[in-house]
Scaffold this active site. Structure first.
Site, PDB file in Angstrom:
ATOM      1  N   LYS A 129      -2.981  14.005   9.763  1.00 25.83           N
ATOM      2  CA  LYS A 129      -3.428  12.690  10.003  1.00 25.83           C
ATOM      3  C   LYS A 129      -2.424  11.863  10.663  1.00 25.83           C
ATOM      4  CE  LYS A 129      -4.818   8.253   8.154  1.00 25.83           C
ATOM      5  NZ  LYS A 129      -4.796   7.410   6.852  1.00 25.83           N
ATOM      6  N   ASP A 150      -1.119  -3.910  10.942  1.00 28.97           N
ATOM      7  CA  ASP A 150      -2.485  -4.442  10.336  1.00 28.97           C
ATOM      8  C   ASP A 150      -3.418  -3.691  11.043  1.00 28.97           C
ATOM      9  OD1 ASP A 150      -3.985  -6.155   8.812  1.00 28.97           O
ATOM     10  OD2 ASP A 150      -4.972  -7.285  10.502  1.00 28.97           O
ATOM     11  N   ASN A 210       0.853  -1.105  -0.021  1.00 30.48           N
ATOM     12  CA  ASN A 210       0.061  -0.191   0.053  1.00 30.48           C
ATOM     13  C   ASN A 210       0.899   1.420  -0.005  1.00 30.48           C
ATOM     14  OD1 ASN A 210      -1.631   2.231   0.885  1.00 30.48           O
ATOM     15  ND2 ASN A 210      -2.859   0.929   2.077  1.00 30.48           N
ATOM     16  N   GLY A 235      -8.763   4.240   2.034  1.00 26.02           N
ATOM     17  CA  GLY A 235      -9.627   3.379   2.889  1.00 26.02           C
ATOM     18  C   GLY A 235     -10.921   4.249   3.275  1.00 26.02           C
TER      19      GLY A 235
END
Ligand code: IMP
Length: 192
Positions: free
Chosen positions: A171, A68, A9, A149
């Protein structure tokens, strides 16, 4: 120091490289010539992060880490959670996943949720886990075009904009991954 980030990603790589700074150069399995999938079959975020990191460590023997992440929505009993990537099906379609969360929350008044990120680090065969959480709520429609996402529907607690309406720096200051990476950086600085 070169370190492998076991992800495909590019958004994650950019976020994490910004936090790691120049002292650590991230490389990815793809850049090292590995084009296959990295297995992710665990029942928890921790199991998945460890599984990905172990798989890449075994391939290359280089310092490596994997993350994850799960979105936990209270009104959905913690779903999608560990299934966040495949919530709307095995195609791992982020737009479909986001729409399914909105659909399943239709009419819900309690919309609190959190992102949880677990990072597994392996250096010289030693394994360490780091966790970061960002509390917030799910809006009724997407806002913003930054990030990736579920970012367009997630507004962190105490803020008026979604993650997708924030710069990468903003962020990173608030996010689950930003918090977990700060712990990772502390560990890497001690070892470097
Ligand atoms: P994974 O950690 O790559 O398995 O991500 C699980 C799911 O959560 C994927 O659908 C991602 O798009 C989504 N996701 C992971 N990190 C973030 C984030 O920082 N913001 C929004 N969605 C994310």
């Amino acid at each position: 120091m070169k370190i492998v980030f076991a992800t495909a990603n590019p958004h994650k790589v950019a976020e994490v490289q910004q936090l790691l700074g120049n002292a650590f150069e991230i490389t990815t399995p793809r850049q090292l010539g590995y084009a296959g999938d990295v297995p992710e079959t665990g029942a928890t975020l921790r199991e998945n992060a460890l599984q990905k990191a172990r798989f890449i460590y075994q391939q290359f023997g280089l310092p490596c880490f994997a993350d994850d992440t799960g979105l936990e929505v209270d009104a959905l009993n913690g779903a999608p959670g560990v299934h966040s990537a495949r919530y709307a099906g095995t195609g791992k379609n982020p737009a479909a996943n986001l729409q399914l969360v909105l659909k399943n929350l239709h009419g819900a008044t309690c919309r609190t949720a959190r992102f949880r990120c677990v990072i597994a680090l392996i250096i010289d065969g030693n394994e360490r886990l780091f966790e970061g959480v960002a509390e917030g709520e799910i809006l009724t429609e997407p806002h913003g075009a930054q990030g990736f996402g579920y970012d367009p529907v997630f507004r962190p607690a105490g803020h008026s904009r979604t993650f997708a309406e924030m710069s990468a720096e903003e962020k990173n200051c608030l996010s689950h991954r930003g918090k977990a990476v700060k712990l990772l950086v502390e560990e890497l600085r001690i070892r470097n």
